[in-house]
Design a protein around this motif. Structure first.
Motif, PDB file in Angstrom:
ATOM      1  N   GLN A 118       0.719  -1.255  -0.021  1.00  0.00           N
ATOM      2  CA  GLN A 118      -0.002   0.197   0.026  1.00  0.00           C
ATOM      3  C   GLN A 118       0.987   1.175  -0.060  1.00  0.00           C
ATOM      4  O   GLN A 118       2.026   1.330   0.748  1.00  0.00           O
ATOM      5  CB  GLN A 118      -1.101  -0.032   1.151  1.00  0.00           C
ATOM      6  N   LEU A 119       0.518   2.297  -0.814  1.00  0.00           N
ATOM      7  CA  LEU A 119       1.367   3.307  -1.072  1.00  0.00           C
ATOM      8  C   LEU A 119       0.519   4.650  -0.718  1.00  0.00           C
ATOM      9  O   LEU A 119      -0.539   4.848  -1.209  1.00  0.00           O
ATOM     10  CB  LEU A 119       2.018   3.523  -2.381  1.00  0.00           C
ATOM     11  N   VAL A 120       1.048   5.617   0.032  1.00  0.00           N
ATOM     12  CA  VAL A 120       0.220   6.779   0.142  1.00  0.00           C
ATOM     13  C   VAL A 120       1.249   7.963  -0.036  1.00  0.00           C
ATOM     14  O   VAL A 120       2.384   8.187   0.679  1.00  0.00           O
ATOM     15  CB  VAL A 120      -0.204   6.759   1.513  1.00  0.00           C
ATOM     16  N   GLU A 121       0.979   8.932  -0.927  1.00  0.00           N
ATOM     17  CA  GLU A 121       1.880  10.030  -1.076  1.00  0.00           C
ATOM     18  C   GLU A 121       1.185  11.274  -0.202  1.00  0.00           C
ATOM     19  O   GLU A 121       0.128  11.288   0.185  1.00  0.00           O
ATOM     20  CB  GLU A 121       1.579  10.372  -2.707  1.00  0.00           C
ATOM     21  N   SER A 122       2.230  12.254  -0.147  1.00  0.00           N
ATOM     22  CA  SER A 122       2.099  13.573   0.662  1.00  0.00           C
ATOM     23  C   SER A 122       3.079  14.317   0.151  1.00  0.00           C
ATOM     24  O   SER A 122       4.101  14.092  -0.408  1.00  0.00           O
ATOM     25  CB  SER A 122       2.057  13.120   2.101  1.00  0.00           C
ATOM     26  N   GLY A 123       2.922  15.583   0.649  1.00  0.00           N
ATOM     27  CA  GLY A 123       3.724  16.663   0.418  1.00  0.00           C
ATOM     28  C   GLY A 123       3.390  17.529  -0.895  1.00  0.00           C
ATOM     29  O   GLY A 123       4.056  18.563  -1.199  1.00  0.00           O
ATOM     30  N   ARG A 171       8.723  18.777  -1.813  1.00  0.00           N
ATOM     31  CA  ARG A 171       9.404  17.523  -1.694  1.00  0.00           C
ATOM     32  C   ARG A 171       8.233  16.406  -1.303  1.00  0.00           C
ATOM     33  O   ARG A 171       7.424  16.826  -0.307  1.00  0.00           O
ATOM     34  CB  ARG A 171      10.054  17.636  -0.177  1.00  0.00           C
ATOM     35  N   LEU A 172       7.987  15.627  -2.086  1.00  0.00           N
ATOM     36  CA  LEU A 172       7.079  14.635  -2.350  1.00  0.00           C
ATOM     37  C   LEU A 172       7.520  13.411  -1.448  1.00  0.00           C
ATOM     38  O   LEU A 172       8.830  13.059  -1.519  1.00  0.00           O
ATOM     39  CB  LEU A 172       6.544  14.282  -3.313  1.00  0.00           C
ATOM     40  N   SER A 173       6.564  12.673  -0.556  1.00  0.00           N
ATOM     41  CA  SER A 173       6.849  11.564   0.109  1.00  0.00           C
ATOM     42  C   SER A 173       6.043  10.687  -0.311  1.00  0.00           C
ATOM     43  O   SER A 173       4.789  10.671  -0.601  1.00  0.00           O
ATOM     44  CB  SER A 173       7.060  11.636   1.630  1.00  0.00           C
ATOM     45  N   CYS A 174       6.256   9.107  -0.318  1.00  0.00           N
ATOM     46  CA  CYS A 174       5.427   8.096  -0.514  1.00  0.00           C
ATOM     47  C   CYS A 174       5.889   7.146   0.589  1.00  0.00           C
ATOM     48  O   CYS A 174       6.830   6.538   0.678  1.00  0.00           O
ATOM     49  CB  CYS A 174       5.812   7.624  -1.729  1.00  0.00           C
ATOM     50  N   ALA A 175       4.909   6.851   1.268  1.00  0.00           N
ATOM     51  CA  ALA A 175       4.883   5.863   2.763  1.00  0.00           C
ATOM     52  C   ALA A 175       4.437   4.429   2.228  1.00  0.00           C
ATOM     53  O   ALA A 175       3.097   4.469   1.737  1.00  0.00           O
ATOM     54  CB  ALA A 175       4.200   6.327   3.681  1.00  0.00           C
ATOM     55  N   ALA A 176       5.318   3.364   2.407  1.00  0.00           N
ATOM     56  CA  ALA A 176       4.840   2.229   2.002  1.00  0.00           C
ATOM     57  C   ALA A 176       4.226   1.433   3.364  1.00  0.00           C
ATOM     58  O   ALA A 176       5.004   1.525   4.308  1.00  0.00           O
ATOM     59  CB  ALA A 176       5.680   1.514   1.082  1.00  0.00           C
ATOM     60  N   SER A 177       3.256   0.476   2.882  1.00  0.00           N
ATOM     61  CA  SER A 177       2.927  -0.523   4.035  1.00  0.00           C
ATOM     62  C   SER A 177       2.690  -1.829   3.433  1.00  0.00           C
ATOM     63  O   SER A 177       2.637  -1.890   2.134  1.00  0.00           O
ATOM     64  CB  SER A 177       2.011  -0.041   5.006  1.00  0.00           C
ATOM     65  N   GLY A 178       2.613  -2.899   4.320  1.00  0.00           N
ATOM     66  CA  GLY A 178       2.307  -3.962   3.698  1.00  0.00           C
ATOM     67  C   GLY A 178       3.464  -4.874   3.591  1.00  0.00           C
ATOM     68  O   GLY A 178       4.221  -5.221   4.777  1.00  0.00           O
ATOM     69  N   ARG A 179       3.689  -5.606   2.606  1.00  0.00           N
ATOM     70  CA  ARG A 179       4.820  -6.829   2.666  1.00  0.00           C
ATOM     71  C   ARG A 179       6.215  -5.936   2.600  1.00  0.00           C
ATOM     72  O   ARG A 179       6.273  -4.656   2.301  1.00  0.00           O
ATOM     73  CB  ARG A 179       4.722  -7.653   1.530  1.00  0.00           C
ATOM     74  N   SER A 180       7.368  -6.721   2.610  1.00  0.00           N
ATOM     75  CA  SER A 180       8.636  -5.987   2.522  1.00  0.00           C
ATOM     76  C   SER A 180       8.764  -5.002   1.329  1.00  0.00           C
ATOM     77  O   SER A 180       8.297  -5.353   0.259  1.00  0.00           O
ATOM     78  CB  SER A 180       9.765  -7.130   2.512  1.00  0.00           C
ATOM     79  N   PHE A 181       9.611  -3.957   1.856  1.00  0.00           N
ATOM     80  CA  PHE A 181       9.502  -2.959   0.846  1.00  0.00           C
ATOM     81  C   PHE A 181      11.024  -2.879   0.057  1.00  0.00           C
ATOM     82  O   PHE A 181      10.994  -2.521  -1.076  1.00  0.00           O
ATOM     83  CB  PHE A 181       9.665  -1.660   1.734  1.00  0.00           C
ATOM     84  N   SER A 182      11.870  -3.692   0.578  1.00  0.00           N
ATOM     85  CA  SER A 182      13.168  -3.541   0.123  1.00  0.00           C
ATOM     86  C   SER A 182      13.540  -4.158  -1.571  1.00  0.00           C
ATOM     87  O   SER A 182      14.505  -3.868  -1.887  1.00  0.00           O
ATOM     88  CB  SER A 182      14.153  -4.183   0.924  1.00  0.00           C
ATOM     89  N   GLY A 183      12.652  -4.996  -1.631  1.00  0.00           N
ATOM     90  CA  GLY A 183      12.905  -5.475  -2.934  1.00  0.00           C
ATOM     91  C   GLY A 183      12.410  -4.825  -4.122  1.00  0.00           C
ATOM     92  O   GLY A 183      12.247  -5.241  -5.263  1.00  0.00           O
ATOM     93  N   TYR A 184      11.482  -3.847  -3.857  1.00  0.00           N
ATOM     94  CA  TYR A 184      10.779  -3.125  -5.041  1.00  0.00           C
ATOM     95  C   TYR A 184      11.626  -2.144  -5.489  1.00  0.00           C
ATOM     96  O   TYR A 184      11.928  -1.158  -4.858  1.00  0.00           O
ATOM     97  CB  TYR A 184       9.448  -2.869  -4.117  1.00  0.00           C
ATOM     98  N   THR A 185      11.510  -2.104  -6.827  1.00  0.00           N
ATOM     99  CA  THR A 185      11.587  -0.957  -7.507  1.00  0.00           C
ATOM    100  C   THR A 185      10.468   0.294  -7.451  1.00  0.00           C
ATOM    101  O   THR A 185       9.354  -0.263  -7.461  1.00  0.00           O
ATOM    102  CB  THR A 185      11.988  -0.829  -8.881  1.00  0.00           C
TER     103      THR A 185
END
Length: 123
Positions: free
Chosen positions: A3-8, A19-33
């Motif tokens: 799940q992705l939520v943008e702000s900024g 400056r835009l930010s995108c917060a991720a939640s759910g499964r592991s984030f580190s494998g994703y482009t």
């Protein structure tokens, strides 16, 4: 699932920065482009920037190269887009996207999307 939520987003004068930010939640984030795309009024969704899961590789659209910088913090599960020297033509809804193996500049190859955040640059 990611799940992705943008702000900024917001309203800024030409030449300004956001400056835009995108917060991720759910499964592991580190494998994703992670990618940023934008969609202006009456236009198709367009690639802005992308970053590899390690952060070692980045790629930018020619229109933003030298003005925008993408970065990520895997520990915090966030990706950011620093936008400087903004122009009225940068006005758009900006979307954060994630995928394990996308074609970086091709929106259709990203599986997960945020809801978008509006950026308006006044002249």
């Amino acid at each position: 699932q990611v799940q992705l939520v943008e702000s900024g987003g917001g309203l800024v004068q030409a030449g300004g920065s956001l400056r835009l930010s995108c917060a991720a939640s759910g499964r592991s984030f580190s494998g994703y482009t992670m990618g940023w795309f934008r969609q202006g009024p009456g236009k198709e969704r367009a690639f802005v920037a992308a970053i590899s899961w390690s952060g070692s590789f980045t790629f930018y659209a020619n229109s933003v190269k030298g003005r925008f910088t993408i970065s990520r913090d895997n520990a915090k599960m966030t990706v950011s887009l620093q936008m400087n020297s903004l122009k009225p033509e940068d006005t758009a809804v900006y979307y954060c996207a994630a995928d394990l193996s996308p074609t970086w500049a091709v929106a259709a190859t990203y599986d997960f999307w945020g809801q978008g955040t509006q950026v308006t640059v006044s002249s």
